[in-house]
Design a protein around this motif. Sequence first.
Motif, short mmCIF file in Angstrom:
data_model
loop_
_atom_site.label_atom_id
_atom_site.label_comp_id
_atom_site.label_asym_id
_atom_site.label_seq_id
_atom_site.Cartn_x
_atom_site.Cartn_y
_atom_site.Cartn_z
N LEU A 339 -0.32 7.32 3.72
CA LEU A 339 0.86 6.61 4.18
C LEU A 339 1.52 7.42 5.29
CD1 LEU A 339 0.24 5.70 1.19
CD2 LEU A 339 2.62 5.00 1.07
N LEU A 340 1.71 6.80 6.46
CA LEU A 340 2.22 7.49 7.64
C LEU A 340 3.46 6.77 8.16
CD1 LEU A 340 -1.21 7.95 9.42
CD2 LEU A 340 0.00 9.66 8.07
N LYS A 341 4.49 7.57 8.47
CA LYS A 341 5.73 7.01 9.02
C LYS A 341 6.13 7.85 10.22
CE LYS A 341 9.32 4.19 8.60
NZ LYS A 341 9.92 4.44 9.91
N ASP A 342 6.23 7.20 11.39
CA ASP A 342 6.59 7.91 12.63
C ASP A 342 5.65 9.08 12.89
OD1 ASP A 342 8.77 6.18 13.00
OD2 ASP A 342 10.06 7.44 11.74
N GLY A 343 4.37 8.89 12.58
CA GLY A 343 3.37 9.92 12.83
C GLY A 343 3.35 11.04 11.82
N GLN A 344 4.12 10.92 10.74
CA GLN A 344 4.19 11.96 9.73
C GLN A 344 3.66 11.43 8.39
OE1 GLN A 344 5.20 15.16 10.43
NE2 GLN A 344 5.36 14.43 12.55
N LEU A 345 2.93 12.28 7.67
CA LEU A 345 2.43 11.92 6.35
C LEU A 345 3.59 11.84 5.36
CD1 LEU A 345 -0.13 11.53 4.52
CD2 LEU A 345 0.08 13.97 3.99
N VAL A 346 3.69 10.72 4.64
CA VAL A 346 4.75 10.58 3.64
C VAL A 346 4.19 10.41 2.23
CG1 VAL A 346 6.40 9.63 5.29
CG2 VAL A 346 4.90 8.08 4.03
N GLY A 347 2.87 10.26 2.10
CA GLY A 347 2.30 10.14 0.76
C GLY A 347 0.83 9.80 0.81
N ARG A 348 0.18 9.97 -0.35
CA ARG A 348 -1.23 9.61 -0.50
C ARG A 348 -1.40 8.87 -1.82
NH1 ARG A 348 -2.01 15.02 1.53
NH2 ARG A 348 -3.07 15.02 3.56
N THR A 349 -2.42 8.00 -1.85
CA THR A 349 -2.77 7.30 -3.08
C THR A 349 -4.27 7.43 -3.30
OG1 THR A 349 -0.99 5.69 -2.76
CG2 THR A 349 -2.71 5.13 -4.34
N LEU A 350 -4.67 7.82 -4.50
CA LEU A 350 -6.08 7.89 -4.89
C LEU A 350 -6.35 6.80 -5.90
CD1 LEU A 350 -6.53 11.76 -5.38
CD2 LEU A 350 -6.75 10.41 -3.27
N ILE A 351 -7.44 6.04 -5.70
CA ILE A 351 -7.79 4.96 -6.61
C ILE A 351 -9.24 5.11 -7.02
CG2 ILE A 351 -7.82 2.47 -6.97
CD1 ILE A 351 -6.13 3.51 -3.87
N ASP A 352 -9.52 5.15 -8.30
CA ASP A 352 -10.87 5.16 -8.86
C ASP A 352 -11.08 3.84 -9.58
OD1 ASP A 352 -11.11 7.79 -7.96
OD2 ASP A 352 -10.36 8.59 -9.86
N GLU A 353 -12.19 3.14 -9.27
CA GLU A 353 -12.38 1.79 -9.83
C GLU A 353 -13.81 1.58 -10.31
OE1 GLU A 353 -9.51 -1.05 -7.22
OE2 GLU A 353 -11.04 0.06 -6.11
N GLU A 354 -13.95 0.67 -11.26
CA GLU A 354 -15.25 0.24 -11.77
C GLU A 354 -15.33 -1.27 -11.68
OE1 GLU A 354 -18.10 0.65 -15.75
OE2 GLU A 354 -16.08 1.49 -15.71
N ARG A 355 -16.48 -1.75 -11.25
CA ARG A 355 -16.66 -3.20 -11.08
C ARG A 355 -16.92 -3.84 -12.42
NH1 ARG A 355 -20.50 -4.73 -6.16
NH2 ARG A 355 -19.35 -6.50 -5.33
N LEU A 356 -16.10 -4.85 -12.76
CA LEU A 356 -16.28 -5.56 -14.02
C LEU A 356 -17.20 -6.76 -13.88
CD1 LEU A 356 -12.64 -5.56 -15.44
CD2 LEU A 356 -14.45 -3.87 -15.77
N THR A 357 -17.00 -7.55 -12.83
CA THR A 357 -17.83 -8.72 -12.58
C THR A 357 -18.13 -8.79 -11.09
OG1 THR A 357 -15.99 -10.25 -12.20
CG2 THR A 357 -16.73 -9.98 -14.47
N GLU A 358 -19.18 -9.52 -10.76
CA GLU A 358 -19.57 -9.67 -9.36
C GLU A 358 -20.00 -11.09 -9.13
OE1 GLU A 358 -23.01 -8.05 -6.26
OE2 GLU A 358 -22.77 -7.16 -8.23
N GLU A 359 -19.49 -11.72 -8.06
CA GLU A 359 -19.98 -13.03 -7.68
C GLU A 359 -21.41 -12.88 -7.21
OE1 GLU A 359 -15.68 -14.36 -5.81
OE2 GLU A 359 -17.53 -14.88 -4.78
N GLU A 360 -22.28 -13.75 -7.71
CA GLU A 360 -23.68 -13.62 -7.37
C GLU A 360 -23.99 -14.12 -5.96
OE1 GLU A 360 -25.98 -12.08 -9.05
OE2 GLU A 360 -24.50 -11.55 -10.55
N SER A 361 -23.15 -15.00 -5.43
CA SER A 361 -23.42 -15.53 -4.09
C SER A 361 -22.11 -15.90 -3.44
CB SER A 361 -24.34 -16.75 -4.15
OG SER A 361 -23.73 -17.79 -4.89
N LEU A 362 -22.13 -16.01 -2.13
CA LEU A 362 -20.96 -16.44 -1.39
C LEU A 362 -20.80 -17.94 -1.56
CD1 LEU A 362 -21.55 -14.44 1.88
CD2 LEU A 362 -20.15 -13.80 -0.06
N THR A 363 -19.57 -18.39 -1.73
CA THR A 363 -19.34 -19.81 -1.93
C THR A 363 -19.23 -20.51 -0.59
OG1 THR A 363 -16.95 -19.46 -2.02
CG2 THR A 363 -18.15 -19.43 -4.10
N GLY A 364 -19.62 -21.74 -0.54
CA GLY A 364 -19.55 -22.49 0.71
C GLY A 364 -19.32 -23.96 0.44
N ASP A 365 -19.06 -24.73 1.51
CA ASP A 365 -18.84 -26.15 1.34
C ASP A 365 -20.10 -26.91 1.77
OD1 ASP A 365 -16.75 -26.39 4.35
OD2 ASP A 365 -18.82 -25.77 4.05
#
Length: 365
Positions: A339-365
């Motif tokens: 997170l940057l404000k006026d060119g200065q660092l104001v914070g960081r966020t770390l996220i660790d994730e695991e995939r629960l489900t996955e769409e098998e294909s892209l949807t279309g019309d």
Amino acid sequence: MDSATQLETIATRWQGSFHNRRQVAAHVARGGPAAPELTREVRTMVVERLQAPQLGAVVLYFQEFRASAPQLAQRQRVVVLRQDPDRGAVRAEQLFFRGGPTYDRPPLAAGLVADLGPEAFDRHPGCDLFFEAEPALDRFRARMDPGACRYRHPQDGEVCAEFEMLLHPDQLWYRDRSLRLADGSVRGEVDGFSWLLFDRAEGAAGLAEATLPALVRQRGIWRGTFRRYDAEGVLRETFPSTITIRVSQDAGRWLYHQSNLHGTEDAPLRRIEAHGEIHSGRVWFASERYQGWAMDLPGEEPAAGSLLVMHPRDPADPDIHETIRCSPDGRRRWRVSQLLKDGQLVGRTLIDEERLTEEESLTGD
């Protein structure tokens, strides 16, 4: 191989779905100015074989699309392959659609094209391609006769087109340009008359997977933990999260939707909805507070992660720069936001994730 075998081999190799994603990734990683010589736009090509005996025994139909204008076929042609005994070569007769523009045409289904008669096309014999085998390199080279493909342009007068193609078992290369004959100047060219490299991607789903940004392949539901730190690295907040990524297609446009649930499902801290569109090799999105884009991490093929840049709607909020890295099996990912404000660092966020489900294909019309 004999001429009949050559013809069928060319037809087989030319069919399929192709993309130039690997070439684009290499040129983006190379850097430098956005000059024509640096191929930076993802292109896709679909070549289908038609049952159209009214046109010829071996008929191919191809459409090529650019990421910046996915709703239009930048190149759209029918090609009839036949043996030319006078030349001792396989001839590819190009049929040009009558009516409308020569380039940037609305997409047309192969089934409709297969029913068209000869009267639907213009023929320019000088623009036909002739294939010669190069067995040492396991490829065929096709080209027009020098100076033969001539036509009159309404603004530029008489013009000469030059086209050359290399056909490998799993790759297709081509280069294309046109010259004003009055003074020899370039009227138009594809990327400075450099070679475009297309790799084969079997099937429509494979083509979509290969040509869309890596963030699209992270569609599904992700559950993880957010850990927020201040600029000095002191942990300020920890909470669970559930992220859902959806991709759909509507009227030729690729649409993106991401739902963020921060906190537990029964008592969420906040819910964020972001909607966007996919084009020009990026995901463009916006939420109530932020708008931004995501692109692949350059220099790797296939892309293993993404770079996101988000700008706030309220100037009082910080900019967010985030990188995402996925495990090889696609089941885990790790995100780092600054997170940057006026060119200065104001914070960081770390996220660790695991995939629960996955769409098998892209949807279309």
